[in-house]
Each structure stands twice: as structure tokens, then as C-alpha cells.
Design a protein around this motif. Structure first.
Motif, PDB file in Angstrom:
ATOM      1  N   GLU A   1       1.442  -5.360   1.773  1.00 28.23           N
ATOM      2  CA  GLU A   1       1.188  -6.760   2.143  1.00 28.23           C
ATOM      3  C   GLU A   1       1.545  -7.705   1.000  1.00 28.23           C
ATOM      4  O   GLU A   1       2.133  -8.776   1.221  1.00 28.23           O
ATOM      5  CB  GLU A   1      -0.286  -6.945   2.544  1.00 28.23           C
ATOM      6  N   VAL A   2       1.195  -7.328  -0.224  1.00 37.83           N
ATOM      7  CA  VAL A   2       1.513  -8.169  -1.386  1.00 37.83           C
ATOM      8  C   VAL A   2       3.024  -8.269  -1.574  1.00 37.83           C
ATOM      9  O   VAL A   2       3.575  -9.354  -1.801  1.00 37.83           O
ATOM     10  CB  VAL A   2       0.837  -7.621  -2.665  1.00 37.83           C
ATOM     11  N   GLN A   3       3.706  -7.128  -1.462  1.00 39.08           N
ATOM     12  CA  GLN A   3       5.159  -7.130  -1.632  1.00 39.08           C
ATOM     13  C   GLN A   3       5.817  -8.013  -0.566  1.00 39.08           C
ATOM     14  O   GLN A   3       6.721  -8.802  -0.864  1.00 39.08           O
ATOM     15  CB  GLN A   3       5.692  -5.699  -1.542  1.00 39.08           C
ATOM     16  N   ASP A   4       5.326  -7.897   0.660  1.00 41.01           N
ATOM     17  CA  ASP A   4       5.889  -8.693   1.756  1.00 41.01           C
ATOM     18  C   ASP A   4       5.646 -10.187   1.530  1.00 41.01           C
ATOM     19  O   ASP A   4       6.557 -11.009   1.690  1.00 41.01           O
ATOM     20  CB  ASP A   4       5.268  -8.260   3.085  1.00 41.01           C
ATOM     21  N   ALA A   5       4.427 -10.540   1.139  1.00 40.34           N
ATOM     22  CA  ALA A   5       4.089 -11.957   0.942  1.00 40.34           C
ATOM     23  C   ALA A   5       4.910 -12.561  -0.200  1.00 40.34           C
ATOM     24  O   ALA A   5       5.442 -13.673  -0.083  1.00 40.34           O
ATOM     25  CB  ALA A   5       2.598 -12.106   0.666  1.00 40.34           C
ATOM     26  N   ALA A   6       5.026 -11.819  -1.299  1.00 37.97           N
ATOM     27  CA  ALA A   6       5.800 -12.319  -2.437  1.00 37.97           C
ATOM     28  C   ALA A   6       7.267 -12.504  -2.064  1.00 37.97           C
ATOM     29  O   ALA A   6       7.908 -13.492  -2.436  1.00 37.97           O
ATOM     30  CB  ALA A   6       5.668 -11.358  -3.622  1.00 37.97           C
TER      31      ALA A   6
END
Length: 284
Positions: free
Chosen positions: A84-89
Motif C-alpha cells: 500500500e505504501v509503495q502504491d501510494a508513493a
């Protein structure tokens, strides 16, 4: 070794500048567009190699907080958190790259999450050959604060400043003419106080190893949610870059139209200069 290199500048666009950090997944589209045009305008009048990095603002910090991603792999949900963090960034990164493309620049995303390994949130290795080739083509690599696979914790959040620290050392070693880093936020520089809460706060024109202890007490956390540390950690990282590579950092206000363009052209702008030691002169 590479010789007779054009000037290389690294510019960091803060998450607070690109997004409203108080509102999840909310960009400032007009600001991003203007900055992309200022970068393009500066490159029309001055031969510059550029790396444009940026923070995550209200994008990755939301899932990072939810899943406590910076603590590493702490439970089964941590793997979902990493994704989720990788996608959001990367979602914010695509918006920044798109505006650079629309402004006329050939920008390409660089992902630490798939090109590097960290240990306790510090980059141990990052594959930099693509960045070196992109710079040789006159293109703009666009890295960003990202989740990273971490040998100690399983995963961690790595700030743009940490990426710049690694790249500054590596690119200087490769012979690139890295002259300065421009760190763009929502205030005019580093202040003796919080300039947003107290407009009468005095700006600190220069930070060195000699005065960092004195001004540490003035530096507070970021406005809004930030899992990579506030102004203090950013200043300390830039001071480390200056001490180890001789590359100066200028902290300026990216909300003021024209300042980023002027700074890229080498003109003096209001801001705070971070150098490894005093007794040198320079300009923003």
C-alpha cells in the motif's frame, strides 16, 4: 572517470509543497504544474543536469502510519502495508512525472523499492547505472521517498533525503559535477521558531557543523503526518551530505512563484544555506 561535466543539481520537492498533508491523497495540482514549468524554463537558459526528487506528503504517509511500516515486518499485515505504501508513493510520483513531461522535460520515475536494499532505514545499496545513463542522455530521473526492503527490519520507509545522501556520494564518486541540492518546502528556510505559527520568527541564513547544536532547539517536526522525520532530520541529513561531499544545500520556499527557477539558474534567493563548515561563500 567523467570529465568536463555540465553542472548537476539535485532538487527535492517537499511533500508539504506538493500535497495538502492535512488531507489524505490531496495534491496541489497548480503548484506541481508551475514548478514543472519553472524547471523547464531554467533548463532553457542554463545547461543543467537534474535529478528531481520528492516527498510523499499526504499519499504514502497515510498507509505507512496505518500499518506502522517504518517499524518493519511486525505482523502479517505488514506485507499489505509495504504494498500500500509503495502504491501510494508511486501514485504521487506519476503525477509529478506527468507534469514534467507536459512542461517539455523527459522525466523518468526511479523506484528505490525495486532498485535498492536498506538496513535500519539507511540505504546499503541502490542500483544507480540507470540514473547515470539517464543523466548522460540529458533526461531527468525522478526518485521519491519510498518503502524499502530492509535487511534488519524486513522493510522500512526511506526519505528522499536519504536517497539524495546515497546518490550524492555515488555520483560524486563517478565524477559528476554535483554543485548543490535545492530543498523546496512551504517556508522560506529554517527559522528560530515556527514561521507558520509565528510569522515574526527569524530566518537562519546559514547552518554549519559549528552552529547546528545551537539551532537544534529551534527545529520542530513537519506540519501534518510525516513518518520520515521533521525539519531537524532533514537538516541533519543535508549537513552530513555537505560534510562528506562538499555539496551545499539551499532550503527555499517553493510556494513563491519564480524562486525555484531563480535558484536553478544560480541567482540569489531567500533561504537557508547548509554547508559542511563556515568560512566559504556561495549563493542560492
Amino acid at each position: 572517470m567523467i570529465s568536463m561535466q555540465p553542472e548537476l543539481v539535485m532538487i527535492k520537492l517537499g511533500g508539504s509543497l506538493l500535497t495538502d498533508k492535512a488531507k489524505p491523497f490531496t495534491v496541489r495540482p497548480g503548484v506541481i504544474k508551475r514548478i514543472a514549468n519553472e524547471i523547464h524554463n531554467a533548463r532553457q537558459v542554463k545547461e543543467l543536469r537534474l535529478i528531481v526528487g520528492h516527498g510523499g506528503g499526504s499519499f504514502p504517509h497515510i498507509p505507512a502510519n496505518k500499518y506502522q511500516t517504518n517499524k518493519g515486518i511486525i505482523n502479517k499485515k505488514s506485507y499489505r502495508g509495504m504494498a500500500e505504501v509503495q502504491d501510494a508513493a508511486s501514485r504521487l510520483n506519476r503525477l509529478v512525472v506527468r507534469e514534467l513531461l507536459d512542461a517539455g522535460e523527459n522525466a523518468i520515475s526511479i523506484q528505490l523499492s525495486s532498485s535498492g536494499i536498506s538496513e535500519n532505514s539507511r540505504i546499503q545499496y541502490m542500483y544507480t547505472e540507470p540514473i547515470i545513463m539517464l543523466l548522460s542522455y540529458g533526461m531527468i530521473p525522478v526518485p521519491y521517498g519510498d518503502v524499502s526492503l530492509d535487511k534488519k527490519k524486513g522493510c522500512s520507509i526511506v526519505s528522499t533525503e536519504e536517497i539524495f545522501y546515497y546518490l550524492a556520494k555515488e555520483l560524486k564518486r563517478q565524477g559528476f559535477n554535483l554543485t548543490k541540492i535545492i530543498n523546496c518546502g512551504i517556508v522560506d528556510g529554517v527559522f528560530r521558531g515556527d514561521p507558520i505559527k509565528n510569522p515574526d520568527s527569524e530566518i537562519i541564513p546559514e547552518i554549519t557543523n559549528e552552529n547546528i547544536d545551537e539551532i537544534r532547539k529551534y527545529l520542530s517536526g513537519s506540519h501534518g503526518t510525516d513518518v520520515t522525520g521533521g525539519m531537524l532530520s532533514k537538516v541533519e541529513k543535508m549537513l552530513k551530505i555537505a560534510a562528506e561531499t562538499g555539496v551545499e544545500t539551499f532550503i527555499i520556499n517553493g510556494l513563491i512563484p519564480g524562486r525555484i527557477e531563480k535558484a536553478l539558474k544560480g541567482e540569489n534567493v531567500l533561504g537557508t544555506r547548509i554547508i559542511g563548515h563556515s568560512h566559504t561563500t556561495g549563493r542560492g
